[in-house]
Design a protein around this motif. Structure first.
Motif, mmCIF file in Angstrom:
data_model
loop_
_atom_site.group_PDB
_atom_site.id
_atom_site.type_symbol
_atom_site.label_atom_id
_atom_site.label_comp_id
_atom_site.label_asym_id
_atom_site.label_seq_id
_atom_site.Cartn_x
_atom_site.Cartn_y
_atom_site.Cartn_z
ATOM 1 N N ASP A 115 17.639 14.827 88.260
ATOM 2 C CA ASP A 115 18.829 14.522 87.466
ATOM 3 C C ASP A 115 20.087 14.551 88.334
ATOM 4 O O ASP A 115 20.975 13.725 88.177
ATOM 5 C CB ASP A 115 18.978 15.510 86.312
ATOM 6 N N GLU A 116 20.162 15.514 89.242
ATOM 7 C CA GLU A 116 21.326 15.591 90.126
ATOM 8 C C GLU A 116 21.369 14.417 91.094
ATOM 9 O O GLU A 116 22.440 13.882 91.383
ATOM 10 C CB GLU A 116 21.329 16.921 90.870
ATOM 11 N N ILE A 117 20.214 14.025 91.589
ATOM 12 C CA ILE A 117 20.161 12.867 92.487
ATOM 13 C C ILE A 117 20.571 11.608 91.743
ATOM 14 O O ILE A 117 21.399 10.827 92.223
ATOM 15 C CB ILE A 117 18.748 12.715 93.105
ATOM 16 N N LEU A 118 20.011 11.402 90.559
ATOM 17 C CA LEU A 118 20.389 10.231 89.764
ATOM 18 C C LEU A 118 21.864 10.274 89.391
ATOM 19 O O LEU A 118 22.534 9.245 89.346
ATOM 20 C CB LEU A 118 19.516 10.133 88.509
ATOM 21 N N GLY A 119 22.385 11.480 89.175
ATOM 22 C CA GLY A 119 23.806 11.638 88.872
ATOM 23 C C GLY A 119 24.705 11.199 90.010
ATOM 24 O O GLY A 119 25.822 10.733 89.784
ATOM 25 N N ASN A 136 26.077 15.076 98.964
ATOM 26 C CA ASN A 136 26.758 15.180 97.672
ATOM 27 C C ASN A 136 26.055 16.083 96.669
ATOM 28 O O ASN A 136 26.686 16.532 95.705
ATOM 29 C CB ASN A 136 26.953 13.787 97.071
ATOM 30 N N THR A 137 24.773 16.337 96.847
ATOM 31 C CA THR A 137 24.054 17.198 95.899
ATOM 32 C C THR A 137 23.818 18.604 96.434
ATOM 33 O O THR A 137 23.488 19.500 95.677
ATOM 34 C CB THR A 137 22.692 16.589 95.531
ATOM 35 N N GLY A 138 23.926 18.774 97.744
ATOM 36 C CA GLY A 138 23.713 20.091 98.338
ATOM 37 C C GLY A 138 22.269 20.403 98.675
ATOM 38 O O GLY A 138 21.947 21.508 99.084
ATOM 39 N N TYR A 139 21.369 19.452 98.504
ATOM 40 C CA TYR A 139 19.963 19.646 98.856
ATOM 41 C C TYR A 139 19.729 19.160 100.278
ATOM 42 O O TYR A 139 20.533 18.418 100.841
ATOM 43 C CB TYR A 139 19.044 18.876 97.891
ATOM 44 N N SER A 140 18.612 19.558 100.846
ATOM 45 C CA SER A 140 18.294 19.112 102.201
ATOM 46 C C SER A 140 17.932 17.632 102.192
ATOM 47 O O SER A 140 17.432 17.098 101.192
ATOM 48 C CB SER A 140 17.142 19.935 102.785
ATOM 49 N N ARG A 146 12.256 12.835 99.823
ATOM 50 C CA ARG A 146 11.000 12.905 99.077
ATOM 51 C C ARG A 146 11.200 12.519 97.608
ATOM 52 O O ARG A 146 10.428 11.763 97.031
ATOM 53 C CB ARG A 146 10.432 14.325 99.189
ATOM 54 N N ARG A 147 12.270 13.015 97.002
ATOM 55 C CA ARG A 147 12.539 12.719 95.599
ATOM 56 C C ARG A 147 13.001 11.271 95.412
ATOM 57 O O ARG A 147 12.694 10.646 94.406
ATOM 58 C CB ARG A 147 13.589 13.682 95.019
ATOM 59 N N LEU A 148 13.746 10.719 96.372
ATOM 60 C CA LEU A 148 14.167 9.318 96.283
ATOM 61 C C LEU A 148 12.949 8.399 96.266
ATOM 62 O O LEU A 148 12.899 7.440 95.489
ATOM 63 C CB LEU A 148 15.084 8.952 97.450
ATOM 64 N N LEU A 157 15.064 4.153 90.688
ATOM 65 C CA LEU A 157 15.890 3.654 91.783
ATOM 66 C C LEU A 157 15.226 2.420 92.353
ATOM 67 O O LEU A 157 14.022 2.225 92.202
ATOM 68 C CB LEU A 157 16.023 4.704 92.896
ATOM 69 N N GLU A 158 16.014 1.595 93.021
ATOM 70 C CA GLU A 158 15.429 0.461 93.736
ATOM 71 C C GLU A 158 15.854 0.551 95.189
ATOM 72 O O GLU A 158 16.979 0.935 95.512
ATOM 73 C CB GLU A 158 15.816 -0.864 93.105
ATOM 74 N N LYS A 159 14.927 0.227 96.047
ATOM 75 C CA LYS A 159 15.181 0.267 97.483
ATOM 76 C C LYS A 159 15.833 -1.051 97.875
ATOM 77 O O LYS A 159 15.284 -2.124 97.640
ATOM 78 C CB LYS A 159 13.866 0.469 98.242
#
Length: 193
Positions: A115-119, A136-140, A146-148, A157-159
């Motif tokens: 949700d944070e990534i999509l946000g 921007n999300t604070g994750y590694s 991996r989540r993308l 998402l689309e590449k």
């Protein structure tokens, strides 16, 4: 149980109703409670106050103040962050105030991080790289990458090109609350108001 007065019965009934409402809220927000323990601490304090208080008042009235004190401490520890010596305004805003009219049902494969990534993509037409999303999300960057890949595989998402993504229509619909994902298979539903 000679202290069963109409007032005590009223307190018990109200306590049970409030506790059921809180548990219903938690069942809707399982992703929130799984990763944000302060919500559980606060709710435990509220449930202890609304159920524990009237029950202890019936059984051992001399302990009712101790139960209310313990409940108040739990609520305070849920609302206050002793590490930063501040109220958890930002965290509670994310839980309660971020799009309150929409309840998203993430798929079983999704994590709160999704949700944070999509946000990060939401509301923009930008093409972002894993490094920018991670910043921007604070994750590694490794976790975000991996989540993308997972979000792209499920059509959120689309590449655009190697290492660059943009929000797909399906992801936009999910963020707006127009796409409901079932636990096992994803199904689309119409917009809810």
């Amino acid at each position: 149980m000679d202290g069963l007065t109409p007032f005590v019965v009223y307190n018990l009934v109200i306590g049970v109703v409030v506790a059921l409402e809180l548990l219903y809220f938690l069942s809707l927000e399982t992703a929130v409670t799984a990763y944000r323990r302060f919500v559980l601490v606060t709710v435990a304090g509220l449930v202890l106050a609304v159920i524990g208080g009237p029950v202890v008042e019936l059984v051992a009235p001399q302990l009712v103040h101790w139960v209310h004190g313990a409940a108040a401490l739990l609520v305070v520890f849920g609302l206050y962050d002793p590490v930063t010596n501040d109220v958890r305004r930002t965290e509670w805003a994310r839980v309660l105030l971020n799009e309150p009219s929409r309840i998203r049902r993430p798929a079983e494969w999704m994590t709160p991080m999704d949700d944070e990534i999509l946000g990060a993509f939401h509301g923009t037409d930008l093409v972002l790289s894993p490094a920018v999303v991670a910043f921007n999300t604070g994750y590694s960057r490794k976790e975000v990458n991996r989540r993308l890949i997972e979000l792209e595989a499920h059509g959120f998402l689309e590449k655009v090109e190697r290492g660059k993504y943009r929000l797909a229509r399906r992801g936009e619909r999910y963020l707006r609350g127009q796409l409901r994902t079932a636990p096992e298979a994803e199904t689309e539903t119409g917009a809810r108001s």
